[in-house]
Design an enzyme around this catalytic site. Sequence first.
Site, PDB file in Angstrom:
ATOM      1  N   CYS A   1       0.272  28.812 -16.388  1.00  0.00           N
ATOM      2  CA  CYS A   1      -0.175  29.283 -17.698  1.00  0.00           C
ATOM      3  C   CYS A   1      -0.708  28.119 -18.496  1.00  0.00           C
ATOM      4  CB  CYS A   1       0.972  29.954 -18.428  1.00  0.00           C
ATOM      5  SG  CYS A   1       1.561  31.345 -17.500  1.00  0.00           S
TER       6      CYS A   1
ATOM      7  N   PRO B   1       0.827  -1.214   0.000  1.00  0.00           N
ATOM      8  CA  PRO B   1       0.000   0.000   0.000  1.00  0.00           C
ATOM      9  C   PRO B   1       0.858   1.260   0.000  1.00  0.00           C
ATOM     10  CG  PRO B   1       0.118  -0.907   2.209  1.00  0.00           C
ATOM     11  CD  PRO B   1       0.863  -1.860   1.321  1.00  0.00           C
TER      12      PRO B   1
HETATM   13  C1  LIG Z   1       2.097   2.054  -7.504  1.00  0.00           C
HETATM   14  C2  LIG Z   1       2.369   0.720  -6.968  1.00  0.00           C
HETATM   15  C3  LIG Z   1       1.996   0.415  -5.660  1.00  0.00           C
HETATM   16  C4  LIG Z   1       1.253   1.362  -4.760  1.00  0.00           C
HETATM   17  O1  LIG Z   1       0.027   1.734  -5.258  1.00  0.00           O
HETATM   18  P1  LIG Z   1      -0.982   2.547  -4.303  1.00  0.00           P
HETATM   19  O2  LIG Z   1      -2.137   2.827  -5.191  1.00  0.00           O
HETATM   20  O3  LIG Z   1      -0.275   3.782  -3.877  1.00  0.00           O
HETATM   21  O4  LIG Z   1      -1.301   1.664  -3.159  1.00  0.00           O
HETATM   22  C5  LIG Z   1       2.327  -0.834  -5.173  1.00  0.00           C
HETATM   23  N1  LIG Z   1       3.001  -1.729  -5.933  1.00  0.00           N
HETATM   24  C6  LIG Z   1       3.385  -1.442  -7.191  1.00  0.00           C
HETATM   25  C7  LIG Z   1       4.125  -2.455  -7.950  1.00  0.00           C
HETATM   26  C8  LIG Z   1       3.081  -0.227  -7.745  1.00  0.00           C
HETATM   27  O5  LIG Z   1       3.453   0.035  -9.006  1.00  0.00           O
END
Ligand SMILES: *Cc1c(COP(=O)(O)O)cnc(C)c1O
Length: 463
Positions: A391, A321
């Site tokens: 802008c 997360p």
């Molecule tokens: C972006 C990403 C996350 C985190 O995503 P959230 O939407 O911020 O929880 C976790 N794992 C991978 C591989 C990602 O690319």
Amino acid sequence: MSRSAHPAGPRHADVLTDGHYSAPPADLNALDPKVWAHTVGRDADGAVTVGGLPVTRLAEEYGTPAYILDESDFRERARAWRTAFGADADVFYAGKAFLSRAVVRWLHEEGLNLDVCSGGELATALSAGMPAERVAFHGNNKSPEEIERAVAAGVGRIVLDSFQEIVRVAHTAQALGKRQRVQIRITVGVEAHTHEFIATAHEDQKFGIPLAGGQAAEAVRRALQLDGIELIGIHSHIGSQIFDMSGFEVAAHRVVGLLKDIRDEHGVELPEIDLGGGLGIAYTSDDDPREPHEIAKALTEIVTRECESARLRTPRISVEPGRAIVGPTAFTLYEVGTVKPLDGLRTYVSVDGGMSDNIRTALYDAEYSVALVSRTSDAEPMLARVVGKHCESGDIVVKDAFLPGDLAPGDLIAVPATGAYCRSMASNYNHVLRPPVVAVRDGEARVIVRRETEEDLLRLDVG
Ligand SMILES: *Cc1c(COP(=O)(O)O)cnc(C)c1O
């Protein structure tokens, strides 16, 4: 997002061309705890406070715009994820959402691991003392230098994203006399965003190795042959701002299916499965995110059930997360510069930042809420659009918002839930200086990322 038609008729309906909008909230001074950080409230004068400090004082001391981050809320959310998943699982905070050395220390103290996806993020993690074995290195095009640094530092895992990378990491590790633990990121044909998911999405994207057509199985075959790497698991990340667990259900089913095929073909049971991140937060009162303990319970049950039916030992689960931890913990504090009513349309409220500190509205058509925070007001709601100072006519921070009709230059307004993907995606468009991140906790504030200065800008410009 479920939004209802406004009963008031053409006054609003004519101007909202995308066809949906909320009715004005009953009380514009109320702060929905769903979208604001935990310690946010109002003091006796009506000013919003966070961590015990009024925003008026924070604005005086640190200027605007500024990201104000509630440290105790961050720690609580990190801890809630950690506790929910327990000792038999790992929580990797996705650093791309927002990373700074203070954040790395909080994560370390709260027992979380960390995802990075560039040399810069790795440097930040290591410089703040995160043990390398608690770091996972991601990305679809890690440079040879990044791979070498990650392997040399001893990161806990590298998540492999292509056939070339399987070989690159194996060779690099071998040259360094190491055996690097790796996962392979696969795409399972599930795409999840907000309230919908598609189980039959084709794998037409840059991340991961498709399960379809046997590519993922072939990647596993190659990885298992190379001495420099130790394949410890399979990784899947299905989307962002997800509320519905059914996408994870399908993804877990397919990942476990691959684990079963691997067991049948190679006699190996891989010990880990990573289900990625993407869990949603409340940007407006219409969003209803799940609690970490509900998510943990659901994911653990799904994986356990799938493994039982495939007669596999349940692997160690990890999740990643980002937004769900940092997103709700910060708001952006702006000062109103101009208020421009357009007859029969809406009122444009210009703030002293914009798309350089929050690109999400322009980039993803993201929805946000906004409130007057330096005082309360009993004025009638006015339909507003909060725009920046850039802008560019697409420089919109909050597309549809109700603010008090007496809003005036000098008022402070704040946009909640900007902890994730705002500072981390900030730019210098128009040579606007990136705002600071001010962490507040128990009546104390401190700058964890300072405001950019013109000197910073000019230092890069070497003529
Ligand atoms: C972006 C990403 C996350 C985190 O995503 P959230 O939407 O911020 O929880 C976790 N794992 C991978 C591989 C990602 O690319």
